[in-house]
Design a protein around this motif. Structure first.
Motif, short mmCIF file in Angstrom:
data_model
loop_
_atom_site.label_atom_id
_atom_site.label_comp_id
_atom_site.label_asym_id
_atom_site.label_seq_id
_atom_site.Cartn_x
_atom_site.Cartn_y
_atom_site.Cartn_z
N ARG A 1 3.36 -6.88 6.60
CA ARG A 1 2.25 -7.27 7.41
C ARG A 1 1.15 -5.89 7.58
NH1 ARG A 1 6.27 -9.82 10.20
NH2 ARG A 1 6.29 -11.91 10.10
N GLY A 2 -0.25 -6.13 7.14
CA GLY A 2 -1.16 -5.43 7.06
C GLY A 2 -0.93 -4.20 6.03
N ASN A 3 -0.03 -4.30 5.17
CA ASN A 3 0.37 -3.19 4.39
C ASN A 3 0.51 -3.47 2.74
OD1 ASN A 3 1.29 -0.59 3.35
ND2 ASN A 3 3.55 -1.14 3.67
N ARG B 1 0.89 -1.25 0.06
CA ARG B 1 -0.07 0.07 0.10
C ARG B 1 0.80 1.22 -0.06
NH1 ARG B 1 -5.37 -0.90 1.43
NH2 ARG B 1 -5.54 -2.85 2.42
N ASP C 1 -3.46 -13.03 2.45
CA ASP C 1 -2.56 -11.70 2.50
C ASP C 1 -1.52 -11.86 3.66
OD1 ASP C 1 -3.22 -11.09 0.00
OD2 ASP C 1 -4.92 -9.30 0.75
N ASN C 2 -1.44 -13.07 4.36
CA ASN C 2 -0.44 -13.19 5.27
C ASN C 2 0.85 -13.60 4.57
OD1 ASN C 2 -2.34 -12.87 7.49
ND2 ASN C 2 -3.19 -14.92 6.75
#
Length: 126
Positions: free
Chosen positions: A102-104, A30, A74-75
């Motif tokens: 992670r989370g991005n 992202r 998406d891990n």
């Protein structure tokens, strides 16, 4: 037991013996991770302390490619750095990519695990 399970999972996610780096799609961040002065200092210290045959210093850059296995949710399953003759910097770059991803990651339509490529570039100011 957990260590054995982690090893078994890592072996299941192993990349091919020879990674075709140019064929890997870029990791869909992202927002691109930023390299901080502390990260540059750590890498420079590792290169010197480990006597790695790498050129570092003012105005120079050092890039490390990292293959990244992302599952359907998406891990990040695993990261595999490309060899640059400095194992500690390779592992540092792989850990940086895992943490930054992670989370991005942008949403993907993948329904299974997929390999990507990330490049970590350390640039020393002039």
């Amino acid at each position: 037991m957990i260590a054995s399970l982690a090893l078994w999972l890592a072996l299941q996610a192993s990349p091919p013996r020879v990674i075709d780096w140019p064929s890997l799609a870029p990791l869909p961040y992202r927002s691109e991770p930023q390299i901080t002065p502390d990260m540059l200092a750590f890498v420079a210290n590792e290169v010197v302390a480990r006597k790695c045959p790498l050129a570092i210093g003012p105005g120079l850059t050092l890039s490390v490619d990292v293959a990244v296995l992302v599952d359907a949710q998406d891990n990040i399953r695993t990261t595999v750095p490309r060899a640059i003759q400095c194992a500690s910097v390779e592992q540092y770059a792989a850990a940086m990519v895992a943490g930054a991803a992670r989370g991005n990651l942008l949403p993907r339509m993948a329904t299974s695990d997929q390999w990507y490529r990330a490049t970590v570039t350390f640039t020393w100011p002039k």
